[in-house]
Design an enzyme around this catalytic site. Sequence first.
Site, PDB file in Angstrom:
ATOM      1  N   MET A 104       0.847  -1.195   0.000  1.00 44.34           N
ATOM      2  CA  MET A 104       0.000   0.000   0.000  1.00 44.34           C
ATOM      3  C   MET A 104       0.880   1.242   0.000  1.00 44.34           C
ATOM      4  O   MET A 104       1.670   1.444   0.923  1.00 44.34           O
ATOM      5  CB  MET A 104      -0.927  -0.014   1.223  1.00 44.34           C
ATOM      6  CG  MET A 104      -1.987  -1.105   1.172  1.00 44.34           C
ATOM      7  SD  MET A 104      -3.062  -1.155   2.635  1.00 44.34           S
ATOM      8  CE  MET A 104      -2.002  -2.027   3.795  1.00 44.34           C
ATOM      9  N   CYS A 138      -2.603  -1.714 -10.249  1.00 48.86           N
ATOM     10  CA  CYS A 138      -2.815  -0.328  -9.827  1.00 48.86           C
ATOM     11  C   CYS A 138      -3.467   0.474 -10.955  1.00 48.86           C
ATOM     12  O   CYS A 138      -2.977   0.454 -12.088  1.00 48.86           O
ATOM     13  CB  CYS A 138      -1.496   0.317  -9.428  1.00 48.86           C
ATOM     14  SG  CYS A 138      -1.687   2.016  -8.839  1.00 48.86           S
ATOM     15  N   LYS A 155       0.597  -9.563  -9.130  1.00 51.89           N
ATOM     16  CA  LYS A 155      -0.657  -9.112  -8.513  1.00 51.89           C
ATOM     17  C   LYS A 155      -1.480  -8.433  -9.600  1.00 51.89           C
ATOM     18  O   LYS A 155      -0.990  -7.518 -10.276  1.00 51.89           O
ATOM     19  CB  LYS A 155      -0.398  -8.153  -7.363  1.00 51.89           C
ATOM     20  CG  LYS A 155      -1.645  -7.785  -6.559  1.00 51.89           C
ATOM     21  CD  LYS A 155      -1.275  -6.976  -5.320  1.00 51.89           C
ATOM     22  CE  LYS A 155      -2.479  -6.793  -4.399  1.00 51.89           C
ATOM     23  NZ  LYS A 155      -3.493  -5.880  -4.971  1.00 51.89           N
ATOM     24  N   ASN A 198      -7.479 -11.123  -2.833  1.00 48.16           N
ATOM     25  CA  ASN A 198      -7.384  -9.798  -2.227  1.00 48.16           C
ATOM     26  C   ASN A 198      -8.650  -9.015  -2.562  1.00 48.16           C
ATOM     27  O   ASN A 198      -9.244  -9.216  -3.611  1.00 48.16           O
ATOM     28  CB  ASN A 198      -6.136  -9.097  -2.778  1.00 48.16           C
ATOM     29  CG  ASN A 198      -6.018  -7.645  -2.360  1.00 48.16           C
ATOM     30  OD1 ASN A 198      -5.831  -6.771  -3.198  1.00 48.16           O
ATOM     31  ND2 ASN A 198      -6.131  -7.358  -1.088  1.00 48.16           N
ATOM     32  N   GLY A 252     -11.587  -6.449  -0.122  1.00 42.07           N
ATOM     33  CA  GLY A 252     -12.765  -6.468   0.715  1.00 42.07           C
ATOM     34  C   GLY A 252     -12.784  -7.504   1.810  1.00 42.07           C
ATOM     35  O   GLY A 252     -13.841  -7.766   2.390  1.00 42.07           O
ATOM     36  N   GLY A 271      -5.677  -5.743   2.974  1.00 41.00           N
ATOM     37  CA  GLY A 271      -5.143  -4.424   2.703  1.00 41.00           C
ATOM     38  C   GLY A 271      -5.455  -3.469   3.824  1.00 41.00           C
ATOM     39  O   GLY A 271      -4.929  -3.565   4.929  1.00 41.00           O
ATOM     40  N   ARG A 272      -6.387  -2.570   3.584  1.00 33.12           N
ATOM     41  CA  ARG A 272      -6.677  -1.520   4.551  1.00 33.12           C
ATOM     42  C   ARG A 272      -7.246  -2.031   5.856  1.00 33.12           C
ATOM     43  O   ARG A 272      -7.106  -1.392   6.895  1.00 33.12           O
ATOM     44  CB  ARG A 272      -7.586  -0.481   3.896  1.00 33.12           C
ATOM     45  CG  ARG A 272      -6.752   0.467   3.046  1.00 33.12           C
ATOM     46  CD  ARG A 272      -7.440   1.022   1.860  1.00 33.12           C
ATOM     47  NE  ARG A 272      -6.493   1.890   1.150  1.00 33.12           N
ATOM     48  CZ  ARG A 272      -5.552   1.439   0.324  1.00 33.12           C
ATOM     49  NH1 ARG A 272      -5.419   0.155   0.085  1.00 33.12           N
ATOM     50  NH2 ARG A 272      -4.721   2.283  -0.270  1.00 33.12           N
TER      51      ARG A 272
END
Length: 339
Positions: A26, A108, A147, A219, A221, A241-242
């Site tokens: 990230m 990305c 990815k 990956n 959600g 992730g977040r």
Amino acid sequence: MPMPDTAANSPDPRYAASARLSVAPMMDWTDRHCRVLHRLLAPHARLYTEMVHANAVVLGDRERLLGFDPVEQPVALQLGGSEPALLAQAARIGGEWGYAEINLNCGCPSDRVQAGRFGACLMREPALVAEGVAAMRAATPVPVTVKCRLGVDDDQDYERFLAFIDTVAAAGCATFVVHARNAWLQGLSPKENREVPPLRYEWAWQLKRDRPGLQVLVNGGIASPEAVEAQLAHADGVMLGRAAYHDPYLLHRLDVALYGGPLRDRAGLLRALRPYVEAQLAAGVALKHITRHVLGLFHGQPGGRAFRQVLSEGAHRDGAGWTLLEQALDATAQRRVAA
């Protein structure tokens, strides 16, 4: 189609096991201080750097861009770029610096990335991605992974997605981290690209069924132990992730659930970070660069707001040190007692 060994030539014996749980690369977040914290929380997970452009690796300040603490292992370097020769040089350098994996970003969606012809737009050029992967594999014994997204814009064709995977796998990539959304290259911001395109986990699950020789990590959600359990019924691993950043204690809970070991309390985990914090302060690193990554440690807990407030208001001050973190823990404990 023959598939390469997913753990071949790995420099770290923990690398293969770490696939079940990983933390996404990230930008502006997963720097070396963040990764040391995440390693403390999740001793078995696979960690990733922020995306670094291959040109920066070759020409830039390598200590600043590539330096990491050995405690972070297994840690992977994520590269951006599309020129096979440049990617090969960067992969070789990454391997020499000791990274356990070199990951190529094909997901990305930002305008800057598109302008440089890398990231998600590479999903439209599978042959170029395959050429890059082949060049990287020839340059380093370290595993090379990709990815990616499910597709770009309004692409709804699973067979096109599968063809991209097959083309890149034929070049020697055995591990794919699939962000289970499309990337919209026009009309959505990077933030919206993480939220607006619908999640289609079933494509990643179908990929694993269709290509069982590949390692497929999912990956997008995934933000709860129940969601992780559901994914692991269909895929080889999950990448958070977040959710792992904003609620880092979730990462600790997942590591314990998947790999075993004692569940430690938040305050004890933070205090275990003290030797690293004090070493960094002695080296001239400002406390704020470390504490910004621990703000979510008491996420959803009584006293969590007080914890964040003490750190946010004090970490930027000259001379701020470990005492500030103890003050934040004290403020948290007082609020919890009051609650």
